[in-house]
Enzyme design. Structure first.
Site, PDB file in Angstrom:
ATOM      1  N   ASP A  10       7.804  30.281  55.261  1.00 28.57           N
ATOM      2  CA  ASP A  10       8.516  30.470  54.001  1.00 28.57           C
ATOM      3  C   ASP A  10       9.771  31.308  54.221  1.00 28.57           C
ATOM      4  O   ASP A  10      10.371  31.259  55.299  1.00 28.57           O
ATOM      5  CB  ASP A  10       7.565  31.081  52.951  1.00 28.57           C
ATOM      6  CG  ASP A  10       6.862  32.334  53.474  1.00 28.57           C
ATOM      7  OD1 ASP A  10       7.483  33.109  54.235  1.00 28.57           O
ATOM      8  OD2 ASP A  10       5.687  32.550  53.114  1.00 28.57           O
ATOM      9  N   SER A  11      10.163  32.084  53.228  1.00 26.03           N
ATOM     10  CA  SER A  11      11.420  32.836  53.326  1.00 26.03           C
ATOM     11  C   SER A  11      11.404  33.882  54.435  1.00 26.03           C
ATOM     12  O   SER A  11      12.457  34.227  54.985  1.00 26.03           O
ATOM     13  CB  SER A  11      11.728  33.522  51.995  1.00 26.03           C
ATOM     14  OG  SER A  11      10.688  34.403  51.620  1.00 26.03           O
ATOM     15  N   ILE A  12      10.233  34.408  54.776  1.00 26.84           N
ATOM     16  CA  ILE A  12      10.175  35.418  55.836  1.00 26.84           C
ATOM     17  C   ILE A  12      10.508  34.785  57.176  1.00 26.84           C
ATOM     18  O   ILE A  12      11.013  35.440  58.085  1.00 26.84           O
ATOM     19  CB  ILE A  12       8.800  36.113  55.835  1.00 26.84           C
ATOM     20  CG1 ILE A  12       8.551  36.771  54.469  1.00 26.84           C
ATOM     21  CG2 ILE A  12       8.722  37.166  56.938  1.00 26.84           C
ATOM     22  CD1 ILE A  12       7.196  37.428  54.317  1.00 26.84           C
ATOM     23  N   GLN A  15      14.530  33.781  56.771  1.00 26.13           N
ATOM     24  CA  GLN A  15      15.414  34.934  56.955  1.00 26.13           C
ATOM     25  C   GLN A  15      15.351  35.513  58.363  1.00 26.13           C
ATOM     26  O   GLN A  15      16.088  36.448  58.686  1.00 26.13           O
ATOM     27  CB  GLN A  15      15.042  36.022  55.944  1.00 26.13           C
ATOM     28  CG  GLN A  15      15.296  35.622  54.503  1.00 26.13           C
ATOM     29  CD  GLN A  15      14.870  36.690  53.503  1.00 26.13           C
ATOM     30  OE1 GLN A  15      14.606  37.839  53.883  1.00 26.13           O
ATOM     31  NE2 GLN A  15      14.793  36.336  52.229  1.00 26.13           N
TER      32      GLN A  15
END
Length: 250
Positions: A10-12, A15
């Site tokens: 996901d976003s982790i 990023q």
């Protein structure tokens, strides 16, 4: 073709290639000229939505499987029903089953190529990292002021339940696992040290994840230090007879 390491999450994960010490970027630096580290992180995604991407990211008809893949979901699955992020919520039993489907797809993906390719693909599960509810509330207030949510949309306790199911699955399937939820909380002040907004990682948090992923890769025999360069290092190229170095390795 260089070997590939795919980071799926996901976003982790998305990023993880940001400037300032992202764990994926650091991993790509470790494997520079040895393997391509591909970021397949999708901000906001849960495991239910991730299933729609499997055949695109890991197509069964590709020439070779990656040598390793990290599977890092759970932060969004663990969103609480009835709160701001409820559309991302996935019941914990479904979360575990979805993770199972992802891992099984990778194993079947590998099985197809076992006759032509050494079956050394490594699948690494990462539990969701811990959640700092106070940090989530502070972050929301900094963005929305008085209109910010009155209750956190995630809690550390519930996220821990999802982490435990991820751990159970890793044990069941014999898949290497990194228990970020527990390991991060062993550090005093983890809330501010590792999390920038109560959920996503600071540079120190990224460093923590990077260290753990490198450790597991090394333990599985996929250490960057043990892999050859894709093409000769400049130090072995003879200025008067450069083709010799390329004949040996290429």
């Amino acid at each position: 073709m260089r070997p590939q390491i795919i980071l799926f999450g996901d976003s982790i994960t998305e990023q993880s290639f940001r400037a300032g010490g992202g764990w994926g970027a650091a991993l790509a630096d470790n494997y520079s000229r040895k393997a391509d580290v591909l970021n397949r992180g999708y901000g906001g995604y849960n495991t239910r939505w991730a299933l729609f991407l499997l055949h695109h990211i890991f197509p069964l008809g590709s020439a070779k499987p990656p040598i390793a893949a990290t599977i890092f979901f759970g932060a969004n699955d663990a969103a609480l029903p009835g709160r701001n992020s409820e559309r991302q919520y996935v019941p914990v039993d479904e979360y575990k089953d979805n993770l199972r489907k992802i891992v099984q797809h990778l194993k079947s993906f590998l099985w197809i190529w076992m006759q032509d390719y050494s079956p050394t693909m490594l699948v690494i599960l990462l539990t969701p990292s811990p959640v700092d509810e106070e940090g989530r509330m502070e972050y929301a207030k900094s963005l929305y002021g008085d209109k910010a949510m009155k209750e956190p949309e995630r809690t550390n306790e519930v996220t821990g339940v999802y982490a435990s199911h991820c751990i159970e699955l890793g044990t069941e399937l014999g898949v290497p696992l990194i228990n970020l939820w527990s390991k991060m909380q062993e550090t005093d002040g983890w809330q501010k040290k590792f999390l920038s907004d109560g959920l996503h990682l600071t540079s120190e948090g990224n460093g923590f994840v990077h260290k753990e992923v490198v450790r597991v890769l090394g333990e599985a025999g996929v250490s960057a230090a043990e892999m050859p360069f894709d093409f000769p290092h400049h130090s072995v190229i003879d200025g008067k007879n450069p083709e010799k170095a390329f004949q040996i390795q290429c």
